[in-house]
Design a protein around this motif. Structure first.
Motif, short mmCIF file in Angstrom:
data_model
loop_
_atom_site.label_atom_id
_atom_site.label_comp_id
_atom_site.label_asym_id
_atom_site.label_seq_id
_atom_site.Cartn_x
_atom_site.Cartn_y
_atom_site.Cartn_z
N TRP A 70 20.45 79.64 92.34
CA TRP A 70 21.08 80.04 93.60
C TRP A 70 22.52 79.54 93.68
O TRP A 70 23.39 80.23 94.25
N ALA A 71 22.80 78.37 93.11
CA ALA A 71 24.17 77.87 93.09
C ALA A 71 25.08 78.80 92.29
O ALA A 71 26.22 79.09 92.69
N GLY A 72 24.58 79.31 91.17
CA GLY A 72 25.36 80.25 90.38
C GLY A 72 25.63 81.55 91.13
O GLY A 72 26.74 82.08 91.12
N LEU A 73 24.59 82.06 91.82
CA LEU A 73 24.78 83.28 92.61
C LEU A 73 25.77 83.06 93.75
O LEU A 73 26.59 83.92 94.06
N LEU A 74 25.70 81.88 94.38
CA LEU A 74 26.64 81.56 95.45
C LEU A 74 28.07 81.52 94.92
O LEU A 74 29.01 81.97 95.59
N GLY A 75 28.25 81.01 93.70
CA GLY A 75 29.57 81.00 93.09
C GLY A 75 30.12 82.40 92.87
O GLY A 75 31.33 82.63 93.03
N LEU A 76 29.25 83.35 92.54
CA LEU A 76 29.69 84.73 92.31
C LEU A 76 30.15 85.41 93.59
O LEU A 76 31.01 86.30 93.56
N LEU A 77 29.62 84.99 94.74
CA LEU A 77 29.96 85.64 96.00
C LEU A 77 31.42 85.45 96.38
O LEU A 77 31.96 86.23 97.18
N ALA A 78 32.07 84.43 95.81
CA ALA A 78 33.47 84.19 96.14
C ALA A 78 34.39 85.19 95.45
O ALA A 78 35.51 85.43 95.93
N LEU A 79 33.96 85.78 94.36
CA LEU A 79 34.85 86.63 93.57
C LEU A 79 35.29 87.89 94.30
O LEU A 79 36.48 88.27 94.22
N PRO A 80 34.42 88.59 95.05
CA PRO A 80 34.92 89.73 95.83
C PRO A 80 35.97 89.34 96.86
O PRO A 80 36.90 90.12 97.12
N LEU A 81 35.85 88.16 97.44
CA LEU A 81 36.85 87.69 98.40
C LEU A 81 38.20 87.49 97.72
O LEU A 81 39.25 87.83 98.27
N VAL A 82 38.17 86.93 96.52
CA VAL A 82 39.41 86.74 95.76
C VAL A 82 40.07 88.08 95.49
O VAL A 82 41.29 88.27 95.71
N LEU A 83 39.29 89.04 95.03
CA LEU A 83 39.81 90.36 94.70
C LEU A 83 40.38 91.04 95.94
O LEU A 83 41.47 91.63 95.91
N LEU A 84 39.66 90.95 97.06
CA LEU A 84 40.12 91.58 98.30
C LEU A 84 41.43 90.96 98.77
O LEU A 84 42.36 91.68 99.18
N TYR A 85 41.53 89.64 98.71
CA TYR A 85 42.76 88.98 99.17
C TYR A 85 43.96 89.42 98.34
O TYR A 85 45.01 89.76 98.89
N PHE A 86 43.82 89.40 97.04
CA PHE A 86 44.97 89.73 96.20
C PHE A 86 45.34 91.21 96.28
O PHE A 86 46.51 91.56 96.11
N ARG A 87 44.38 92.07 96.53
CA ARG A 87 44.71 93.48 96.70
C ARG A 87 45.51 93.71 97.98
O ARG A 87 46.37 94.60 98.04
N ARG A 88 45.23 92.91 99.00
CA ARG A 88 45.91 93.11 100.28
C ARG A 88 47.19 92.30 100.41
O ARG A 88 48.19 92.77 100.95
N TYR A 89 47.15 91.03 99.94
CA TYR A 89 48.24 90.11 100.26
C TYR A 89 48.81 89.36 99.06
O TYR A 89 49.72 88.55 99.22
N GLY A 90 48.27 89.60 97.87
CA GLY A 90 48.59 88.74 96.74
C GLY A 90 50.04 88.71 96.35
O GLY A 90 50.51 87.74 95.76
N ARG A 91 50.81 89.74 96.65
CA ARG A 91 52.20 89.79 96.25
C ARG A 91 53.16 89.27 97.32
O ARG A 91 54.38 89.27 97.13
N GLN A 92 52.62 88.83 98.46
CA GLN A 92 53.49 88.39 99.54
C GLN A 92 53.71 86.88 99.46
O GLN A 92 52.76 86.11 99.56
N PRO A 93 54.93 86.41 99.26
CA PRO A 93 55.19 84.98 99.22
C PRO A 93 55.07 84.36 100.61
O PRO A 93 55.18 85.03 101.63
N ALA A 94 54.87 83.06 100.63
CA ALA A 94 54.79 82.34 101.90
C ALA A 94 56.16 82.37 102.58
O ALA A 94 57.19 82.29 101.94
N ARG A 95 56.16 82.52 103.91
CA ARG A 95 57.39 82.52 104.68
C ARG A 95 57.47 81.23 105.49
O ARG A 95 56.47 80.60 105.78
N VAL A 96 58.67 80.85 105.88
CA VAL A 96 58.88 79.70 106.74
C VAL A 96 58.93 80.18 108.17
O VAL A 96 59.74 81.05 108.52
N ASN A 97 58.07 79.63 109.03
CA ASN A 97 58.06 80.01 110.44
C ASN A 97 58.74 78.95 111.28
O ASN A 97 58.65 77.78 110.98
#
Length: 418
Positions: A391-418
């Motif tokens: 189950w620990a291994g399966l839980l580790g795999l669940l993070a990978l779609p989140l990584v892919l989703l984040y980089f597809r939406r925001y991965g190229r945007q650098p941090a800004r100073v607010n």
């Protein structure tokens, strides 16, 4: 290759390696050496357990991290102005402890010992904020994986020296000389930062900094949380290490239940730690070659496979080669994935906010992982070791779609100073 992507100079790499190794030296003393020495001198187990509470500054450092980013020394430089005094403080405390006999320290002087150890942790945790901020500013994006290889590898080497190394030599050299050598090594680790001219190379930019007045804590972290996609990135941080946090605490208890001795476990731990250092170095190289997205996906996948493979060892403790093979692979994957995650965290840090921005992300990453890790023993009782690791291994795999989703939406945007 553009100048901004050029590999950092060797002097820069030595500087960062020395700073992270310096953090590992007192940490190994606290985590590995002192519990053994205290018990050998008859200290009650309940008091030895208090050593865990001394790590509170590492969990709470996000509360004062913004002030480390805001307040700079005109004479010593911004980050250097924090690192040098704090590292010298740790050296002074270790030298003082070396002069005090262990019979007194572990007896009537125990509370003084605990108080001084708390000060060491406070100084080291605060130094870590400044060191992380310095690392982010010194390294271009492509080479931050290498910087985190030095972070993970240097820290583990420091822990091995003052943990396993101290236990190996304290009987022959005695308490005073052994601890004095640790303090001496820390002096050597201080030389690169003492020679670093931060004011010239990385001048403080007050125009990008907020005033260090009331409300700084809220203003500082509010700016980070308002970055595009930060909610999704926090979900990545919370999920990425959950599988490892769930499974790794039960690896040694599983082997103990299969009659592995302390000596055998000690040897396995030493070799696994060295494998983890190798994995961290490999992670830095892969980050430079593959970039953040692919390095995170590869590291997360290998990490999940490594912790799930521990299920193969249940009932196979006598197969020493199999135990070593799976354990070394798991540690290599852990080192690689940790470096990829830490390097990606540096991408989110804003200029002149580096130390606190990185610290908050690290605290978020540790929060849920710590709670999940605390439940690993109970879950092992309910599911069995094999079920827990699967189950620990399966839980580790669940993070990978989140990584892919984040980089597809925001991965190229650098941090800004607010």
């Amino acid at each position: 290759m553009s100048p901004v992507d050029r590999r950092p100079a060797n002097a820069t790499l030595i500087l960062l390696a020395s700073l992270y190794c310096a953090q590992g030296l007192p940490s190994g003393l606290l985590a590995h050496s002192l519990p053994v020495l205290l018990r050998q001198h008859g200290v009650d187990l309940a008091l030895i357990g208090l050593l865990k509470l001394l790590a509170l500054p590492w969990l709470l450092k996000a509360l004062w991290a913004p002030w480390i980013d805001r307040m700079a020394s005109r004479r010593l430089g911004h980050h250097r102005g924090w690192i040098l005094p704090l590292q010298l403080t740790v050296i002074g405390i270790l030298a003082g402890l070396a002069l005090l006999g262990p019979q007194w320290l572990f007896g009537s002087g125990l509370w003084l010992l605990l108080g001084l150890l708390l000060l060491i942790n406070l100084a080291a945790a605060t130094q870590d904020i400044a060191t992380d901020g310095l690392t982010v500013r010194l390294l271009p994006e492509r080479w931050r994986g290498l910087g985190n290889s030095l972070q993970v590898g240097g820290y583990k080497i420091g822990m091995l020296v003052s943990g396993s190394g101290l236990l190996l030599f304290v009987d022959q050299l005695g308490w005073a000389l052994s601890l004095g050598l640790v303090a001496g090594l820390l002096v050597l680790m201080t030389l690169p930062i003492a020679r670093f001219d931060e004011r010239r190379r990385l001048p403080f930019q007050p125009a990008l900094a907020e005033p260090a007045g009331p409300g700084l804590l809220l203003r500082h972290y509010r700016g980070l949380l308002l970055q595009p996609g930060m909610g999704l990135w926090l979900a990545v941080l919370l999920a990425f290490k959950l599988g490892d946090a769930l499974g790794s605490p039960m690896i040694k208890p599983m082997l103990v239940d299969q009659a592995w001795s302390n000596a055998a476990l000690g040897q396995l731990t030493l070799l696994s730690s060295l494998a983890g250092i190798g994995g961290a170095l490999l992670g830095g190289l892969l980050y430079a070659r593959l970039g953040a997205l692919r390095a995170l996906l590869l590291g997360g996948l290998l990490q999940a496979i490594g912790i799930a493979a521990m299920a193969l060892l249940v009932g196979q403790g006598a197969q020493v080669g199999l135990v070593y093979g799976v354990s070394l692979f798991e540690q290599i994957a852990d080192g690689l994935s940790t470096v990829a995650l830490f390097a990606a965290m540096m991408r989110q840090c804003r200029a002149e906010h580096e130390g606190a921005d990185f610290t908050l992300q690290a605290s978020v990453q540790l929060l849920l992982a710590g709670l999940v890790g605390a439940s690993s023993g109970w879950l092992a009782q309910q599911l069995g070791f094999a079920g827990l690791f699967t189950w620990a291994g399966l839980l580790g795999l669940l993070a990978l779609p989140l990584v892919l989703l984040y980089f597809r939406r925001y991965g190229r945007q650098p941090a800004r100073v607010n």
